[in-house]
Design an enzyme around this catalytic site. Structure first.
Site, PDB file in Angstrom:
ATOM      1  N   ASP A   1      -7.058   3.827  19.101  1.00 43.91           N
ATOM      2  CA  ASP A   1      -8.544   3.695  19.325  1.00 43.91           C
ATOM      3  C   ASP A   1      -8.296   3.248  20.935  1.00 43.91           C
ATOM      4  OD1 ASP A   1     -11.146   3.486  19.036  1.00 43.91           O
ATOM      5  OD2 ASP A   1     -11.110   1.649  17.625  1.00 43.91           O
TER       6      ASP A   1
ATOM      7  N   CYS B   1       1.628 -11.089  -5.636  1.00 47.47           N
ATOM      8  CA  CYS B   1       0.644 -11.956  -6.827  1.00 47.47           C
ATOM      9  C   CYS B   1       1.944 -11.980  -7.922  1.00 47.47           C
ATOM     10  CB  CYS B   1      -0.165 -11.150  -7.190  1.00 47.47           C
ATOM     11  SG  CYS B   1      -1.531 -11.031  -6.061  1.00 47.47           S
TER      12      CYS B   1
ATOM     13  N   ASP C   1     -15.977   5.789  23.366  1.00 48.18           N
ATOM     14  CA  ASP C   1     -17.351   5.888  23.223  1.00 48.18           C
ATOM     15  C   ASP C   1     -18.098   4.511  23.097  1.00 48.18           C
ATOM     16  OD1 ASP C   1     -15.772   5.038  20.965  1.00 48.18           O
ATOM     17  OD2 ASP C   1     -17.636   5.385  19.577  1.00 48.18           O
TER      18      ASP C   1
ATOM     19  N   CYS D   1       1.294  -6.955  -7.715  1.00 43.96           N
ATOM     20  CA  CYS D   1       1.766  -6.585  -6.271  1.00 43.96           C
ATOM     21  C   CYS D   1       2.735  -7.693  -6.253  1.00 43.96           C
ATOM     22  CB  CYS D   1       0.706  -6.578  -5.170  1.00 43.96           C
ATOM     23  SG  CYS D   1       0.322  -8.029  -4.347  1.00 43.96           S
TER      24      CYS D   1
ATOM     25  N   CYS E   1      -3.792  -9.338 -10.343  1.00 47.46           N
ATOM     26  CA  CYS E   1      -2.948  -8.467  -9.589  1.00 47.46           C
ATOM     27  C   CYS E   1      -1.634  -8.435  -9.762  1.00 47.46           C
ATOM     28  CB  CYS E   1      -3.296  -8.376  -8.127  1.00 47.46           C
ATOM     29  SG  CYS E   1      -2.258  -7.200  -7.028  1.00 47.46           S
TER      30      CYS E   1
END
Length: 498
Positions: free
Chosen positions: A85, A279, A120, A276, A274
């Site tokens: 960016d 978790c 931008d 994962c 969860c």
């Protein structure tokens, strides 16, 4: 060739594609985690362990702090597709920065990322039309002023941002002008974050649709700041191919825990919904007792798992031709998402335009309520019925919700047709309206599941659809059969002279 984009699968306006970069093929939809080069909550090896082979970082910060001595891949390795960016977020947050657009783009050309964005001017959430117009005009001017650098560095995929904020005519103008600049191989919608933070998802849908419907279908389309799992399916359904955000880390620092449907405060959880690696190993109370830096890292890793999981769910829905069903189910998890879903339905003709006619992996439609009548498959059936020419001047309507499938093979239907060969024969179905018996084997006229209890709005809209069809066909005689115990039994009150 660098920048080539090949579409593999499509559903609604969403697609799975392959974007060719100089450091490998990137499958879309894809999420780019933001990596802050000054402070990494999650290290690159941890990012890779979650399943990310790509990230985005800030060229303005890299340049300002003199972090790189060579190319960006020399520092971060060749194992990642890297996007940079430009510092536009810093402009949005703090005002102007001490670098020119040409300074930033020249630096990006020097460090050689795979994908790069010029500097931008973000529109943000301004209510001032002139301010929004200025951001659009300046962004277009900045894209033009560095065209020579873009042309000289074709091995970088250059991204042209689209601005305009909530002023949709400005978004359309910005998108159309950016689309004309074919040296930019990727387009991106800017300034959505401020609307997502306020849960103005319906406005976001309008912005995405306006931009996407104004640019070439074959150009990859990025959404800046799209970093919460629950909005990703809606954006993909409209045609967004990639996302980026630092949300996973920002939320972690605020003890916020992402799920597929919503965001929780860690202190409000007794259990993790969860499985994962984070978790599975800890419970909420254990994370709350940790030192803050350790907790932030673990929460950030969990949040990345949920984002990656959501992207994969969306891809699977596209593969199965079930993206409409997926966003419909997702819509009921939060009123703001329901508003987003209803906004998407305003653009049903756009979704139908790009939704493939043939879907090899689809076993059948799952139809839930009146919103399901906006599916591309049902819109196409309505158009088919509107154009169908009667073969006879008399018609029999058989209520089909109690019949076997396909209807042409049902013994009752065969018997009725055998006794009434001088009649056109249709089956009346909730959601569909009328289906010609002879065409009922074609997908998806027999391949669907509907509820046992159908909402009144669906029934009423089905009746209106049947009445309109019969009115347009101008049959001299209409007979109803097998309708007494049907959920559509009140179609028998239709006046054949309508």
């Amino acid at each position: 060739m660098i920048g080539d984009f090949e579409v593999k699968d499509e559903d609604l306006a969403g697609r799975i594609g392959i974007l060719e970069t100089k450091h490998g093929k990137l499958e879309t939809p894809v999420f780019f985690p933001v990596i802050n080069p000054l402070k990494q909550e999650v290290f690159l090896e941890e990012l890779k362990a979650v399943g990310f082979n790509n990230f985005i970082t800030n060229s303005f910060i890299l340049k300002k702090n003199n972090i790189l001595q060579g190319t960006i891949h020399e520092k971060f390795g060749d194992n990642f597709v890297i996007m940079t960016d430009s510092g536009a977020y810093q402009i949005l947050e703090y005002g102007e920065i001490e670098q020119t657009n040409r300074d930033i783009v020249s630096f990006e050309a020097k460090i050689r990322p795979d994908i790069a964005v010029f500097l931008d001017i973000p529109t943000g959430n301004t209510d001032d039309r002139e301010e929004a117009k200025f951001s659009v005009e300046m962004t277009l001017e900045r894209g033009k002023e560095i065209a020579d650098i873009v042309d000289q560095n074709e091995d970088i995929i250059w991204v042209h941002p689209i601005q305009g904020g909530q002023f949709l005519d400005l978004v359309e103008y910005s998108a159309r002008e950016a689309n004309k600049r074919t040296n930019y191989k990727m387009l991106a919608l800017g300034s959505p974050t401020v609307f997502m933070e306020k849960y103005k998802y319906d406005t976001l849908v309008d912005m995405i649709y306006t931009a996407k419907s104004s640019v070439s279908r074959g150009v990859p389309f990025h959404l800046f700041g799209g970093g919460v799992p629950h909005i990703i399916p809606f954006a993909v359904a409209l045609g967004v191919d990639s996302f980026d955000s630092a949300s996973y880390a920002i939320f972690a620092r605020d003890n916020r825990y992402l799920t597929s449907e919503r965001t929780y405060r860690l202190e409000d959880l007794e259990y993790f919904p969860c499985s994962c690696p984070v978790c599975s190993r800890y419970d909420p109370s254990e994370l709350l007792e940790m030192k803050s830096e350790e907790r932030y890292k673990l929460l950030a890793i969990h949040n990345l798992w949920k984002i990656r999981e959501e992207v994969n769910r969306v891809k699977q829905a596209i593969k199965e031709g079930r993206l409409f069903e997926y966003i419909q189910q997702k819509a009921y998890s939060h009123p703001a998402l329901y508003s987003a879903f209803k906004s998407i339905l305003k653009y049903s003709s756009y979704l139908e335009k790009y939704d493939p006619r043939v879907k090899g992996n689809v076993k059948g439609l799952l139809l839930f309520d009146h919103n399901s009548m906006n599916r591309p498959e049902l819109l196409r059936h309505s158009e088919f019925m509107a154009n169908l020419k009667p073969k006879r001047n008399k018609v029999i309507i058989i209520c089909g919700d109690k019949l076997g499938s396909p209807f042409i093979s049902d013994p009752k239907v065969k018997s009725i047709q055998g006794r009434n060969r001088d009649y056109d024969t249709f089956v009346a179905l909730p959601f569909y309206g009328l289906v010609p018996v002879m065409a009922s084997e074609a997908f998806p006229l027999s391949q669907f599941e509907i509820p046992d209890i159908i909402d009144d709005t669906t029934l009423n809209e089905t009746i209106l659809k049947i009445k309109e069809t019969l009115r347009n066909k101008n049959y001299a005689e209409i007979k109803f059969m097998e309708c007494e115990k049907s959920v559509l039994s009140h179609i028998m009150s239709i006046n054949p002279t309508l």
